[in-house]
Scaffold this motif. Structure first.
Motif, PDB file in Angstrom:
ATOM      1  N   ASN A 128       0.778  -1.030   0.062  1.00 21.83           N
ATOM      2  CA  ASN A 128      -0.073   0.148  -0.071  1.00 21.83           C
ATOM      3  C   ASN A 128       0.698   1.311   0.057  1.00 21.83           C
ATOM      4  N   ALA A 129       1.865   1.283   0.825  1.00 16.14           N
ATOM      5  CA  ALA A 129       2.654   2.459   0.933  1.00 16.14           C
ATOM      6  C   ALA A 129       3.346   2.962  -0.577  1.00 16.14           C
ATOM      7  N   ILE A 130       3.939   1.711  -1.088  1.00 15.06           N
ATOM      8  CA  ILE A 130       4.577   2.022  -2.576  1.00 15.06           C
ATOM      9  C   ILE A 130       3.659   2.617  -3.429  1.00 15.06           C
ATOM     10  N   VAL A 131       2.334   2.073  -3.256  1.00 16.41           N
ATOM     11  CA  VAL A 131       1.180   2.363  -4.561  1.00 16.41           C
ATOM     12  C   VAL A 131       1.201   3.836  -4.057  1.00 16.41           C
ATOM     13  N   LEU A 132       0.727   4.218  -2.927  1.00 13.00           N
ATOM     14  CA  LEU A 132       0.301   5.422  -2.469  1.00 13.00           C
ATOM     15  C   LEU A 132       1.422   6.451  -2.730  1.00 13.00           C
ATOM     16  N   PHE A 133       2.655   6.179  -2.527  1.00  9.63           N
ATOM     17  CA  PHE A 133       3.762   6.840  -2.739  1.00  9.63           C
ATOM     18  C   PHE A 133       4.034   7.391  -4.379  1.00  9.63           C
ATOM     19  N   LEU A 134       3.710   6.229  -5.287  1.00  7.84           N
ATOM     20  CA  LEU A 134       3.709   6.434  -6.564  1.00  7.84           C
ATOM     21  C   LEU A 134       2.506   7.504  -6.931  1.00  7.84           C
TER      22      LEU A 134
END
Length: 209
Positions: free
Chosen positions: A19-25
């Motif tokens: 989730n963190a990676i997707v949200l950062f992108l």
């Protein structure tokens, strides 16, 4: 990928990281559209630090959203000139948002953790990130002055001070922009870290044993 995936509370360490990676992108392109305004206070803090700590070098500081310009007293040779008439004073420039990409990273971590009172933590984090961002920007300006000035004598400093600027620049450009938001999130969301992240690591170690 559905929105349900993005907003379902994380049940494991790996779902949190995903989730963190997707949200950062997703957040980074949005942040890039407003970064010159969200980073503008950093330019003001940088001006204060330079006026107090490097007043001997700095003549004036001009700033606008997306740009800080520092007029210095450092004499540099104009390219293509071989006489004293070709000497000018160095003007250092930088983008205050260059080291501010930790903001979307912090927001991504808070959102991925479904942090309680997340908007308050985001505001506190936004303000606290000014500190490492100002450090990085100040050292970027000092690095430009150091490179242009050359010898310690020309800058009226000792060799160890130039070495300290060089080390500080490395820390401010390579480490702080990424580490500061993560460390800040660990402090703001320490309960979630202990319940999900640390517990996830412990579970994996137990399974491995």
């Amino acid at each position: 990928m559905s929105l349900q995936f993005l907003w379902t509370p994380p049940k494991s360490l790996w779902s949190f990281f995903a989730n963190a990676i997707v949200l950062f992108l997703l957040l980074t392109p949005l942040w890039m559209q407003v970064s010159k305004w969200t980073s503008y206070p950093v330019a003001g803090l940088t001006q204060m630090v330079l006026n107090v700590g490097a007043g001997y070098w700095v003549r004036a500081v001009n700033k606008e959203p997306g740009r800080i310009e520092v007029e210095t007293r450092i004499q540099v040779q104009v390219p293509g000139s071989n006489s004293n008439l070709g000497v000018a004073e160095l003007v250092a420039e930088a983008d205050p948002a260059r080291y501010a990409y930790g903001l979307p990273l912090l927001l991504a971590l808070l959102l991925a953790a479904r942090s309680k009172r997340g908007w308050k933590k985001a505001l506190v984090g936004y303000l606290l990130l000014f500190i490492p961002q100002t450090f990085s920007l100040v050292l970027e300006i000092l690095r430009q002055i150091m490179v242009a000035g050359g010898r310690p004598g020309a800058l009226a400093v000792d060799q160890w001070q130039l070495e300290a600027i060089a080390i500080g620049y490395q820390v401010g450009s390579l480490l702080l922009p990424a580490l500061a938001p993560v460390a800040l999130w660990l402090w703001l969301d320490r309960d979630f870290f202990d319940q999900v992240v640390a517990q996830g690591w412990r579970n994996r170690r137990q399974k491995g044993n």
